[in-house]
Enzyme design. Sequence first.
Site, mmCIF file in Angstrom:
data_model
loop_
_atom_site.group_PDB
_atom_site.id
_atom_site.type_symbol
_atom_site.label_atom_id
_atom_site.label_comp_id
_atom_site.label_asym_id
_atom_site.label_seq_id
_atom_site.Cartn_x
_atom_site.Cartn_y
_atom_site.Cartn_z
ATOM 1 N N ASP A 64 -18.073 -2.785 33.526
ATOM 2 C CA ASP A 64 -18.136 -3.995 34.349
ATOM 3 C C ASP A 64 -17.724 -5.266 33.604
ATOM 4 O O ASP A 64 -17.363 -6.257 34.216
ATOM 5 C CB ASP A 64 -19.562 -4.170 34.915
ATOM 6 C CG ASP A 64 -20.638 -4.142 33.829
ATOM 7 O OD1 ASP A 64 -20.295 -3.991 32.636
ATOM 8 O OD2 ASP A 64 -21.834 -4.249 34.159
ATOM 9 N N HIS A 65 -17.760 -5.250 32.276
ATOM 10 C CA HIS A 65 -17.448 -6.460 31.500
ATOM 11 C C HIS A 65 -15.962 -6.545 31.139
ATOM 12 O O HIS A 65 -15.288 -7.520 31.444
ATOM 13 C CB HIS A 65 -18.255 -6.477 30.197
ATOM 14 C CG HIS A 65 -19.695 -6.846 30.345
ATOM 15 N ND1 HIS A 65 -20.589 -6.102 31.059
ATOM 16 C CD2 HIS A 65 -20.407 -7.883 29.835
ATOM 17 C CE1 HIS A 65 -21.789 -6.668 30.997
ATOM 18 N NE2 HIS A 65 -21.700 -7.763 30.258
ATOM 19 N N ASP A 119 -27.974 -4.424 27.354
ATOM 20 C CA ASP A 119 -27.564 -5.696 27.940
ATOM 21 C C ASP A 119 -28.839 -6.491 28.169
ATOM 22 O O ASP A 119 -29.840 -5.953 28.645
ATOM 23 C CB ASP A 119 -26.815 -5.492 29.263
ATOM 24 C CG ASP A 119 -26.176 -6.798 29.699
ATOM 25 O OD1 ASP A 119 -24.970 -6.987 29.442
ATOM 26 O OD2 ASP A 119 -26.889 -7.653 30.253
ATOM 27 N N SER A 533 -27.645 -12.960 24.291
ATOM 28 C CA SER A 533 -27.259 -11.593 24.635
ATOM 29 C C SER A 533 -27.840 -10.556 23.678
ATOM 30 O O SER A 533 -28.403 -10.863 22.639
ATOM 31 C CB SER A 533 -25.740 -11.477 24.643
ATOM 32 O OG SER A 533 -25.280 -11.197 23.344
ATOM 33 N N ARG A 535 -25.787 -8.290 22.347
ATOM 34 C CA ARG A 535 -24.623 -7.741 21.631
ATOM 35 C C ARG A 535 -24.936 -7.526 20.158
ATOM 36 O O ARG A 535 -25.197 -8.468 19.406
ATOM 37 C CB ARG A 535 -23.386 -8.630 21.832
ATOM 38 C CG ARG A 535 -23.475 -10.024 21.277
ATOM 39 C CD ARG A 535 -22.280 -10.872 21.696
ATOM 40 N NE ARG A 535 -22.371 -11.205 23.114
ATOM 41 C CZ ARG A 535 -21.973 -12.351 23.659
ATOM 42 N NH1 ARG A 535 -21.412 -13.276 22.923
ATOM 43 N NH2 ARG A 535 -22.115 -12.577 24.945
#
Length: 637
Positions: A64-65, A119, A533, A535
Amino acid sequence: MGDTLTNKIIKDHLVEGELRPGEPIAIRIDQTLTQDATGTVAYLQFETMDVDRVRTDLSVSYVDHNMLQAGHENPDDHRYLQSVAARCGIVFSRPGNGICHQVHLESFGVPGETLLGSDSHTPTCGGLGMIAIGAGGQDVACAMAGLPFSLTAPGVVRVNLTGRLSPWVTAKDVILELLRRLDVKGGVGKVFEYDGPGVATLSVPERATITNMGTELGATTSIFPTDQVTRAWLRAQDREGDFRPLAPDPDAEYDEIIEIDLDAVEPLLALPHSPGNVAPVGELAGTKVDQVCIGSCTNSSYEDMALTGALLAGRRVHPDVNLTISPGSRQVLKMIAESGSLAGMVEAGARILEVACGPCIGMGQSPRSGAVTLRTFNRNFEGRTGTADAQCYLCSPPTAVAAALSGVISDPRELGTPPEVKAPKRFLTDDAGIIFPPEDGSDVQILRGPNIKPIPRREPMPETLTGEVLLKVEDNITTDHIMPAGSRILPLRSNIPAISEHVFEAVDPDFPARAKEKGGGFVVAGENYGQGSSREHAALAPMYLGLKAVIAKSFARIHRANLLNFGIAPLLFDEPTDYGRVRQGDQLVVPEVRDVLGAGSLTVRDETAGFEFRARADLSDAEREVLLAGGRLNMIK
Ligand code: MIC
Ligand code: SF4
């Protein structure tokens, strides 16, 4: 004394530790989710664990990203993700099926279960009564391998909702109200548990908007109880069988109580450049707007889109405004196409984008220089739009539409009588965007593109840490500062040497070269370092550049865990005022670090300035082991 809902679910899943706020615990994870920007590295790590098939009840891999295919990198990664999914028993949600959190809510979330996602907005499924937590990819890989997830037992805040939202005021304004009161680190170490008579007035997608953006408070997660509203929504999704009634005990004791009278909430906006910088829409009325973007995992449900369509139908977008709309899932897109809402949007002059994160992560739609952009998203960190000097505001869909029509920030209450948007009795459900894994995936070949490079490892922790303060930064440094995203950099997520060239790009473009030239070193930071985030690239890429420790006043939860996972010591100033004494460029020595880590405070010698200060790591035994080993991958191997 009775239990909170949070603690009931945690107790059901507790495998280690005592459930007291601040204590280290570990819980069993029922479900995991990954998305493509964090997923490639998560699955590369999972592959090194020699586990043939995931050991969770359900693991889903979303794309989706990284949807822009401006070269081979992203589509190669999508193919890799699809092949690993088939091989390892993971459900694959194809590009075009939707944003991970929206789809997981619609299709997979189960009340009372635990979900770990790579996420930070994984708490979206808290709207369905899950304990849903965001984490780094490595932690999610470990959960897929059947290992428990370690965390600090949270304090539980009861958010007592009373009353009912007024016309034009939305769930987005409720979470902005909490951010106005508590700011971006007011929720650190806490779970926000919603309760009270106001809960029944909110739909599941509205609850999910609130739990989604609870992440911006720094919270561990947020959760709603389940009730007849949840049951009806699951029935409409053809999943009534997943319903379970969930509530706290009537005499549950909470660590804190917050009261929100829904009647008193008004339309709010988060101002540049922090979701915690909140003001009433009225205070900014009249500000000229260049761009409006509606969508993201916070506000892309069927109801959000149907309302947007109803408001736009028969009207025209202001000539000076660019309006983009990204529905959250294939289900939502299909339903607004059938209901006619989509036609209303197109007619009004909106640009309809792909079902994906899109502009929220700078995958296109960067506004013009110096633009004012109003977005229904959850983050407005500086530069995140892809335009360094853009002024990004966060708001609800009706506030966004009001600006798109008038060309200026306007109070949505001026739009007249709100149209009635009914939740559908039945959603259009089908599996066309989902690929289920075969029973036996052992014959499936894993397919890798040339951009996928092996994950670098760190050596075990040495006796002494030495090096220069490579960078000194302020409070609230986000992972977007440390490891920016956007359409240029995101395609490098599976290539750590290449992506590391962009570390701290907007803060100090010379950082990567300096770090390499000096053989690594330290970063010194203020409060809430690494907010935002999940990440892990914000730890992995600096580790590749030689970062040894970050010495900060405080850390955000997920980023601290990611630093540990990659062997970077997250150290805290014993005396926050010492932050003021250390300068960028100073040479630091931390002697006997292996012996002292975890056992109290360490001495840090600033050899350039000629003084010593104390710092500590506050590690659990398990965290200490990980750090000494040079990261978790070394231990697992
Ligand atoms: C975000 O909203 O910042 C992201 C992009 O979804 C991140 C994950 C990532 O950087 O890939 C998040 O929220 O964890
Ligand atoms: Fe995607 Fe934005 Fe949600 Fe992150 S916050 S998952 S980028 S939509």
